[in-house]
Structure formats: structure tokens, C-alpha cells
Write an enzyme that holds these catalytic residues in place. Structure first.
Site, PDB file in Angstrom:
ATOM      1  N   GLU A 275      11.182  21.690  -5.031  1.00  0.00           N
ATOM      2  CA  GLU A 275      12.234  20.862  -5.665  1.00  0.00           C
ATOM      3  C   GLU A 275      12.186  21.064  -7.171  1.00  0.00           C
ATOM      4  O   GLU A 275      11.092  21.189  -7.730  1.00  0.00           O
ATOM      5  CB  GLU A 275      11.984  19.370  -5.357  1.00  0.00           C
ATOM      6  CG  GLU A 275      12.352  18.963  -3.966  1.00  0.00           C
ATOM      7  CD  GLU A 275      12.114  17.474  -3.724  1.00  0.00           C
ATOM      8  OE1 GLU A 275      12.359  16.662  -4.620  1.00  0.00           O
ATOM      9  OE2 GLU A 275      11.676  17.141  -2.615  1.00  0.00           O
ATOM     10  N   HIS A 293      16.472  14.231  -1.842  1.00  0.00           N
ATOM     11  CA  HIS A 293      15.425  13.287  -2.259  1.00  0.00           C
ATOM     12  C   HIS A 293      16.022  11.936  -2.686  1.00  0.00           C
ATOM     13  O   HIS A 293      15.819  11.488  -3.811  1.00  0.00           O
ATOM     14  CB  HIS A 293      14.577  13.888  -3.391  1.00  0.00           C
ATOM     15  CG  HIS A 293      13.204  13.299  -3.459  1.00  0.00           C
ATOM     16  ND1 HIS A 293      12.102  14.004  -3.849  1.00  0.00           N
ATOM     17  CD2 HIS A 293      12.735  12.039  -3.182  1.00  0.00           C
ATOM     18  CE1 HIS A 293      11.026  13.223  -3.817  1.00  0.00           C
ATOM     19  NE2 HIS A 293      11.393  12.029  -3.412  1.00  0.00           N
TER      20      HIS A 293
HETATM   21  P1  NAD Z   1       1.420   4.189   1.987  1.00  0.00           P
HETATM   22  O1  NAD Z   1       0.297   4.555   1.105  1.00  0.00           O
HETATM   23  O2  NAD Z   1       1.725   2.741   2.199  1.00  0.00           O
HETATM   24  O3  NAD Z   1       1.188   4.858   3.439  1.00  0.00           O
HETATM   25  C1  NAD Z   1       0.785   6.190   3.633  1.00  0.00           C
HETATM   26  C2  NAD Z   1      -0.090   6.211   4.886  1.00  0.00           C
HETATM   27  O4  NAD Z   1      -0.318   7.578   5.254  1.00  0.00           O
HETATM   28  C3  NAD Z   1      -1.481   5.574   4.675  1.00  0.00           C
HETATM   29  O5  NAD Z   1      -1.662   4.545   5.638  1.00  0.00           O
HETATM   30  C4  NAD Z   1      -2.461   6.732   4.873  1.00  0.00           C
HETATM   31  O6  NAD Z   1      -3.675   6.334   5.488  1.00  0.00           O
HETATM   32  C5  NAD Z   1      -1.655   7.641   5.782  1.00  0.00           C
HETATM   33  N1  NAD Z   1      -2.034   9.052   5.777  1.00  0.00           N
HETATM   34  C6  NAD Z   1      -2.310   9.855   4.713  1.00  0.00           C
HETATM   35  N2  NAD Z   1      -2.535  11.117   5.141  1.00  0.00           N
HETATM   36  C7  NAD Z   1      -2.415  11.097   6.502  1.00  0.00           C
HETATM   37  C8  NAD Z   1      -2.542  12.087   7.497  1.00  0.00           C
HETATM   38  N3  NAD Z   1      -2.823  13.359   7.202  1.00  0.00           N
HETATM   39  N4  NAD Z   1      -2.353  11.728   8.789  1.00  0.00           N
HETATM   40  C9  NAD Z   1      -2.063  10.435   9.118  1.00  0.00           C
HETATM   41  N5  NAD Z   1      -1.917   9.445   8.199  1.00  0.00           N
HETATM   42  C10 NAD Z   1      -2.095   9.780   6.909  1.00  0.00           C
HETATM   43  O7  NAD Z   1       2.684   4.946   1.430  1.00  0.00           O
HETATM   44  P2  NAD Z   1       4.238   4.595   1.698  1.00  0.00           P
HETATM   45  O8  NAD Z   1       4.707   3.596   0.704  1.00  0.00           O
HETATM   46  O9  NAD Z   1       4.447   4.327   3.142  1.00  0.00           O
HETATM   47  O10 NAD Z   1       4.892   6.000   1.263  1.00  0.00           O
HETATM   48  C11 NAD Z   1       4.609   7.188   1.991  1.00  0.00           C
HETATM   49  C12 NAD Z   1       5.084   8.387   1.206  1.00  0.00           C
HETATM   50  O11 NAD Z   1       6.504   8.386   1.181  1.00  0.00           O
HETATM   51  C13 NAD Z   1       4.709   8.361  -0.275  1.00  0.00           C
HETATM   52  O12 NAD Z   1       3.442   8.873  -0.523  1.00  0.00           O
HETATM   53  C14 NAD Z   1       5.780   9.198  -0.934  1.00  0.00           C
HETATM   54  O13 NAD Z   1       5.315  10.532  -0.996  1.00  0.00           O
HETATM   55  C15 NAD Z   1       6.935   9.123   0.060  1.00  0.00           C
HETATM   56  N6  NAD Z   1       8.142   8.489  -0.497  1.00  0.00           N
HETATM   57  C16 NAD Z   1       9.288   9.202  -0.526  1.00  0.00           C
HETATM   58  C17 NAD Z   1      10.456   8.631  -1.010  1.00  0.00           C
HETATM   59  C18 NAD Z   1      11.759   9.402  -1.014  1.00  0.00           C
HETATM   60  O14 NAD Z   1      12.580   9.172  -1.890  1.00  0.00           O
HETATM   61  N7  NAD Z   1      11.992  10.276  -0.063  1.00  0.00           N
HETATM   62  C19 NAD Z   1      10.439   7.314  -1.515  1.00  0.00           C
HETATM   63  C20 NAD Z   1       9.249   6.601  -1.459  1.00  0.00           C
HETATM   64  C21 NAD Z   1       8.103   7.200  -0.952  1.00  0.00           C
END
Ligand code: NAD
Length: 320
Positions: A275, A293
């Protein structure tokens, strides 16, 4: 305080900061001019979304910087640990975007299940001349009720998504790094609190049992894929794959191969390797729904993000 919101900030958040006595500048400064702008214009704080990066060199070059705030969840565009070691406060807005991302995921699941995205491409060009054949093409959709949604990464967004999917009658299973058996969620259904248990599965069992798989993990160490070429062998034939977390957590070239050979029915991607210039083969693939995104980009979420940023600035001001 003087604050540079280099990737913009919602008007409500900006107003909240101004009411706290801050000056907020939203004119975008190019990445290579950022250090000079911060120093010359004596900014105390830098607010970013995903476009602006705050790496070690910028942090070193700006000794007057007191904080770096990320409007959003992932802080992989900030060398956060290094900044904190230099006394720079780093914060994000983890709670504000979950609902918006979960709703985007539901919209693409519905769209993929009924071929709406492809119909939307074809109706304007051939809808008048090939109506009957298009009707036949899009008459093999499936219903969500009773289908299995596998959620990989059961944090804030994964859990918000589970609530929507359960409300649609889907069976939801999850996997996370935790070893728990299940997670109890409290859903607000029409003002009533309803408790549901979402079972945890081993990763391969989840891939194998799910009609729809949605990833909600942070960027992995070294940018590793969670579903790489090897893991595709465990994905159920005909499944829909969704990635709104970070580009590369699904191996993009393996994804194209498995769409082309019919193993995967469709993929929905909001995030991409490289990106803001994603691979064109991904963007043009007929079985991929691509969005630029926009997971957290609803009016409501941007307002919540702006206010969460302002709350953090207030916390820092109170410490002084
Ligand atoms: P969060 O920290 O609440 O949850 C992430 C979960 O993933 C955690 O529970 C962690 O233990 C788990 N995890 C990490 N690696 C893993 C793996 N390999 N296998 C299984 N579980 C795993 O985060 P969230 O608020 O739910 O956000 C998740 C992700 O979404 C963020 O890190 C961000 O990259 C992405 N996001 C994208 C947008 C978008 O605009 N598309 C917006 C917000 C967040």
C-alpha cells in the site's frame, strides 16, 4: 500545545483539541520534510493515521516532540518502543474502529455470497443486452444462516464481528493465541443482553470447517503470512477469505493461484502488500472484492477516533 495532524483528523476531534487550547494544523507535510516542519513550527505533538510514518530517524531529529498519536489500531508505522525509550508518549485509538471494521466485513460477506460485487461490475456494461445470462450467473448464491464463520484473531474486531454474524444466524468459531476453550460474549440484541459462547478451535480445524474465514490479527513479526501457501491446503474448498487486518497476512500470490484453480470461491481484501500501490493482479482479479483500506473509515468511527485522540492529549496535558 501545537499539534500537526498530518493525515487529517475528524472535525469533532479537532474542535475538542481546540477547546482544550491546542492549535491543530492539518496541512499535509511530505514525509521527507516532516522533521523540519516539526522543528521549525515547534510542534509538540504529531497525529498520524496509516500514511505518515514516524521512524527512529524522525524521532531522533525532533527532540521537542512530546507525543505521537495514531488514529487507528495498528502502530506498525511508528517505532513506538524507541519513541517511548526517548520519553515520547505514543498512543493509538484501539476501541474506536471495531464496529466499523466488523460492518465492512459483514457487507463483503453478503456481497461475496451473492456475487453482488461482480454483478455491480457487469450490469452497467451488459445488463441491458445479457440480462438473462447474468441472471443465471448470479443465481447460485448462498445464504449465511447456518454457515460457519471462522474468525482468526479474536480481539476487539473479531468479537464485534462475531456479534453481527451470530445475529445473522451464522455458526461462529474462533482461534487466537490463547488456549481457552471458548469466549463468552454479551450481545445487545434489541436492548436485551444475550450471552453466547464462541468456541475456540485449533487453527487448521477452523480453516477446514469454515465457509467464510476472516482475519483480525495484527501485523505479524517480519511481515509473516498467517495463511501462507502451506496453510491453503487446510482451507475448505469453496471458502471465502477476508482480510481487513494487514496486507500480507494472507499470501497474495498463493491466494491468486487458489482463486484461479477454484479452491477459494472469493476473497475480500481491504489491506494489501505494498500500500498505497497494491499489486494490479490482485486489484483486477474477478473474484476479489477490493476496498482501499476503509475498514475504520465511517463518519461515526472517525469521530470516535478524533475524540479518543483528544482524550489522550488531555491525559498528557494533565501530566505536565
Ligand atoms: P486486538 O489486539 O484487539 O486483537 C488481535 C488479536 O489477534 C489478539 O487477540 C491476538 O492474540 C490475536 N493474534 C495475533 N496473532 C495471531 C495469530 N497468528 N493467530 C491467531 N491470533 C492471533 O486488535 P483489533 O482491534 O481486533 O484489530 C486487529 C487488527 O485489525 C489490527 O491489528 C489492525 O491491523 C487491523 N485494523 C484494520 C483496520 C482497517 O481499516 N482495515 C482498522 C482497524 C484495525
Amino acid at each position: 500545545m501545537r499539534i500537526l495532524a498530518n493525515d487529517g483528523i475528524d472535525a469533532t476531534g479537532k474542535k475538542a483539541l481546540e477547546l482544550m487550547g491546542c492549535t491543530v494544523v492539518t496541512e499535509k507535510v511530505a514525509q521527507d520534510k516532516l522533521a523540519d516542519a516539526i522543528n521549525n513550527e515547534k510542534f509538540d505533538g504529531l497525529l498520524v493515521r496509516s500514511a505518515t510514518t514516524a521512524r527512529k530517524d524522525l524521532i531522533d531529529a525532533c527532540p521537542g516532540l512530546k507525543f505521537i498519536g495514531r488514529g487507528g489500531v495498528g502502530i506498525d508505522n511508528i517505532d513506538a518502543e524507541y519513541a517511548r525509550s526517548k520519553g515520547v508518549d505514543v498512543f493509538n485509538t484501539p476501541a474506536s474502529s471495531s464496529q466499523a471494521v466488523a460492518e465492512l466485513v459483514m457487507s463483503v460477506i453478503f456481497s461475496a455470497a451473492r456475487g453482488i460485487y461482480d454483478s455491480g461490475r457487469n450490469m452497467p456494461t451488459t445488463g441491458a443486452t445479457e440480462f438473462e445470462s447474468l441472471k443465471k450467473k448470479y443465481s447460485k448464491g448462498f445464504e449465511l444462516r447456518g454457515k460457519t464463520l471462522g474468525i482468526v484473531g479474536f480481539g476487539r474486531i473479531g468479537q464485534a464481528l462475531a456479534g453481527y454474524a451470530i445475529g445473522c444466524g451464522m455458526r461462529v468459531i474462533a482461534c487466537d493465541r490463547t488456549t481457552d476453550d471458548y469466549k463468552t460474549l454479551t450481545l445487545d440484541i434489541g436492548g436485551h443482553d444475550v450471552k453466547v459462547n464462541v468456541p475456540y478451535m485449533p487453527f487448521h480445524a477452523l480453516l477446514n470447517q469454515s465457509d467464510v474465514i476472516s482475519l483480525h490479527v495484527p501485523k505479524q513479526a517480519n511481515g509473516a503470512a498467517v495463511i501462507d501457501r502451506e496453510e491453503f491446503q487446510h482451507v475448505r474448498k469453496g471458502a471465502i477469505l477476508i482480510n481487513t487486518s494487514r496486507g500480507g497476512v494472507i499470501d497474495e500470490s498463493a491466494l491468486i493461484e487458489h482463486l484461479d484453480n477454484g479452491h477459494i470461491r472469493a476473497a475480500c481484501l481491504d489491506v494489501f502488500v505494498g500500500e498505497p500501490k497494491p499489486n494490479e493482479a490482485i486489484l483486477k482479479h474477478p473474484s476479489i472484492i477490493a476496498t482501499p483500506h476503509i475498514g475504520a473509515s465511517t463518519v461515526e468511527a472517525q469521530e470516535r477516533i478524533g475524540l479518543e485522540l483528544a482524550d489522550n492529549v488531555q491525559r498528557i496535558m494533565n501530566q505536565k
